[in-house]
Design a protein around this motif. Structure first.
Motif, PDB file in Angstrom:
ATOM      1  N   ILE A 131       0.793  -1.155  -0.070  1.00 50.96           N
ATOM      2  CA  ILE A 131      -0.079  -0.086  -0.102  1.00 50.96           C
ATOM      3  C   ILE A 131       0.834   1.136   0.057  1.00 50.96           C
ATOM      4  O   ILE A 131       1.273   1.663   1.017  1.00 50.96           O
ATOM      5  N   ALA A 132       1.280   1.630  -1.200  1.00 53.86           N
ATOM      6  CA  ALA A 132       2.362   2.787  -1.267  1.00 53.86           C
ATOM      7  C   ALA A 132       1.955   4.140  -1.430  1.00 53.86           C
ATOM      8  O   ALA A 132       0.858   4.211  -2.139  1.00 53.86           O
ATOM      9  N   THR A 133       2.549   5.125  -1.065  1.00 49.44           N
ATOM     10  CA  THR A 133       2.467   6.553  -1.114  1.00 49.44           C
ATOM     11  C   THR A 133       3.888   7.057  -1.448  1.00 49.44           C
ATOM     12  O   THR A 133       4.942   6.806  -1.018  1.00 49.44           O
ATOM     13  N   ALA A 134       3.725   7.668  -2.841  1.00 50.02           N
ATOM     14  CA  ALA A 134       5.008   8.423  -3.281  1.00 50.02           C
ATOM     15  C   ALA A 134       4.941   9.676  -2.846  1.00 50.02           C
ATOM     16  O   ALA A 134       3.928  10.324  -2.880  1.00 50.02           O
ATOM     17  N   THR A 135       6.171  10.346  -2.373  1.00 50.13           N
ATOM     18  CA  THR A 135       5.975  11.578  -2.019  1.00 50.13           C
ATOM     19  C   THR A 135       7.367  12.652  -2.772  1.00 50.13           C
ATOM     20  O   THR A 135       8.281  11.876  -3.075  1.00 50.13           O
ATOM     21  N   ASP A 136       7.091  13.867  -2.968  1.00 53.56           N
ATOM     22  CA  ASP A 136       8.093  14.384  -3.724  1.00 53.56           C
ATOM     23  C   ASP A 136       7.720  16.156  -3.397  1.00 53.56           C
ATOM     24  O   ASP A 136       6.684  16.265  -2.981  1.00 53.56           O
ATOM     25  N   LEU A 137       8.505  16.971  -4.063  1.00 51.40           N
ATOM     26  CA  LEU A 137       8.241  18.564  -3.860  1.00 51.40           C
ATOM     27  C   LEU A 137       7.006  18.641  -4.978  1.00 51.40           C
ATOM     28  O   LEU A 137       6.978  17.799  -5.977  1.00 51.40           O
ATOM     29  N   PRO A 138       6.223  19.623  -4.605  1.00 50.53           N
ATOM     30  CA  PRO A 138       5.018  19.921  -5.422  1.00 50.53           C
ATOM     31  C   PRO A 138       5.439  19.936  -7.007  1.00 50.53           C
ATOM     32  O   PRO A 138       4.640  19.592  -7.822  1.00 50.53           O
ATOM     33  N   GLU A 139       6.445  20.631  -7.293  1.00 45.57           N
ATOM     34  CA  GLU A 139       6.792  20.695  -8.839  1.00 45.57           C
ATOM     35  C   GLU A 139       7.227  19.326  -9.280  1.00 45.57           C
ATOM     36  O   GLU A 139       7.259  19.267 -10.627  1.00 45.57           O
ATOM     37  N   MET A 140       7.323  18.263  -8.692  1.00 47.04           N
ATOM     38  CA  MET A 140       7.702  17.201  -9.228  1.00 47.04           C
ATOM     39  C   MET A 140       6.699  16.158  -9.397  1.00 47.04           C
ATOM     40  O   MET A 140       6.952  14.981 -10.288  1.00 47.04           O
ATOM     41  N   LEU A 141       5.532  16.629  -8.947  1.00 47.32           N
ATOM     42  CA  LEU A 141       4.337  15.566  -8.840  1.00 47.32           C
ATOM     43  C   LEU A 141       3.850  15.420 -10.173  1.00 47.32           C
ATOM     44  O   LEU A 141       3.353  13.984 -10.354  1.00 47.32           O
TER      45      LEU A 141
END
Length: 261
Positions: A131-141
């Motif tokens: 059950i995965a969640t990917a995160t990064d900076l807003p400009e990367m999404l």
């Protein structure tokens, strides 16, 4: 491949694990070939072996195709952002997770990826049942979300999510631990020349609650990488899962949490 060519490839920071021994810490011995991935060229769809940390940037097509968990994974890179291209730690970590499911079982586990970049690690974790969640900076999404959705739709037990996350920024407000709890924190190539290593470590510690493990893959590029590794080991009960040359994969559990139990 001749010896002179092999040395030249090594000097260009590309490592062929199939030709070099892989040191494994622990009771399980994993062969060098287990740490490599098949890279299939988009144009020729070749099935030749490619080093696990070869960026393989096919500029003519703007995309690379990898194979993990029995699936072809199409990754689009964005040259607009430093973190939106494929760096060597992500394929190395994906290969490790795919080939060593008996060591790290992601089936039905809650997984958070920090600095997801192209999304490859999140995609592989999802294909492995997480059950995965990917995160990064807003400009990367935008590119991140596109890669993740394209490669997991209809293939995974759980649909992964993609959300913004700035390391160390108001985590208690945006991600209260009463709601955001994870079994594994995954990260690859998040330590490089930037000014946010303190925030990165704080974010790892914040999400690493009782029962949570951090699995982090990194190739040492500069002195700051070594300094961060030392700091990481001070904060986490650390196991070196695999090592080859300048590439290491660590697993850590937060010391403070276990000292309180």
């Amino acid at each position: 491949m001749g010896e002179s060519v092999r040395k030249n490839v090594w000097n260009e920071e590309t490592v062929s694990l199939s030709e070099r021994p892989l040191d494994i810490v622990g009771n399980d011995i994993i062969s060098a070939g287990d740490f490599t991935c098949d890279l299939i060229e988009v144009q020729q769809m070749q099935a030749d072996k490619t080093p696990a940390w070869d960026p393989c940037n096919n500029s003519s097509f703007g995309k690379d195709v990898y194979r993990y968990v029995g699936q072809h994974i199409v990754i689009h890179e964005s040259t607009n952002f430093f973190g939106a291209v494929m760096w060597p730690g992500a394929p190395a970590l994906c290969s490790f997770l795919d080939k060593n499911r008996h060591l790290v079982d992601l089936q039905d586990k809650r997984v958070l990826e920090l600095g997801a970049g192209t999304g490859l690690v999140t995609i592989v974790a999802s294909l492995l049942g997480a059950i995965a969640t990917a995160t990064d900076l807003p400009e990367m999404l935008n590119n991140l979300r596109s890669n993740v959705m394209r490669n997991t739709r209809g293939r995974c037990k759980y649909t992964p999510t993609v959300v913004p996350l700035t390391w160390g920024a108001d985590l208690e407000l945006t991600h209260p631990t009463c709601e955001y709890q994870y079994d594994y924190i995954l990260a690859a190539d998040v330590v490089y020349q930037h000014d946010f290593l303190v925030e990165l470590l704080a974010t790892m510690k914040y999400f690493c609650q009782p029962g949570t493990s951090v699995i982090w893959a990194n190739k040492t590029w500069m002195e700051s990488d070594l300094s961060f590794t030392d700091t990481f080991k001070e904060a986490f009960l650390t196991t070196l899962l695999a090592e080859d040359g300048e590439m290491q994969i660590y697993m850590g559990k937060r010391k403070e949490v276990y000292s309180e139990v």
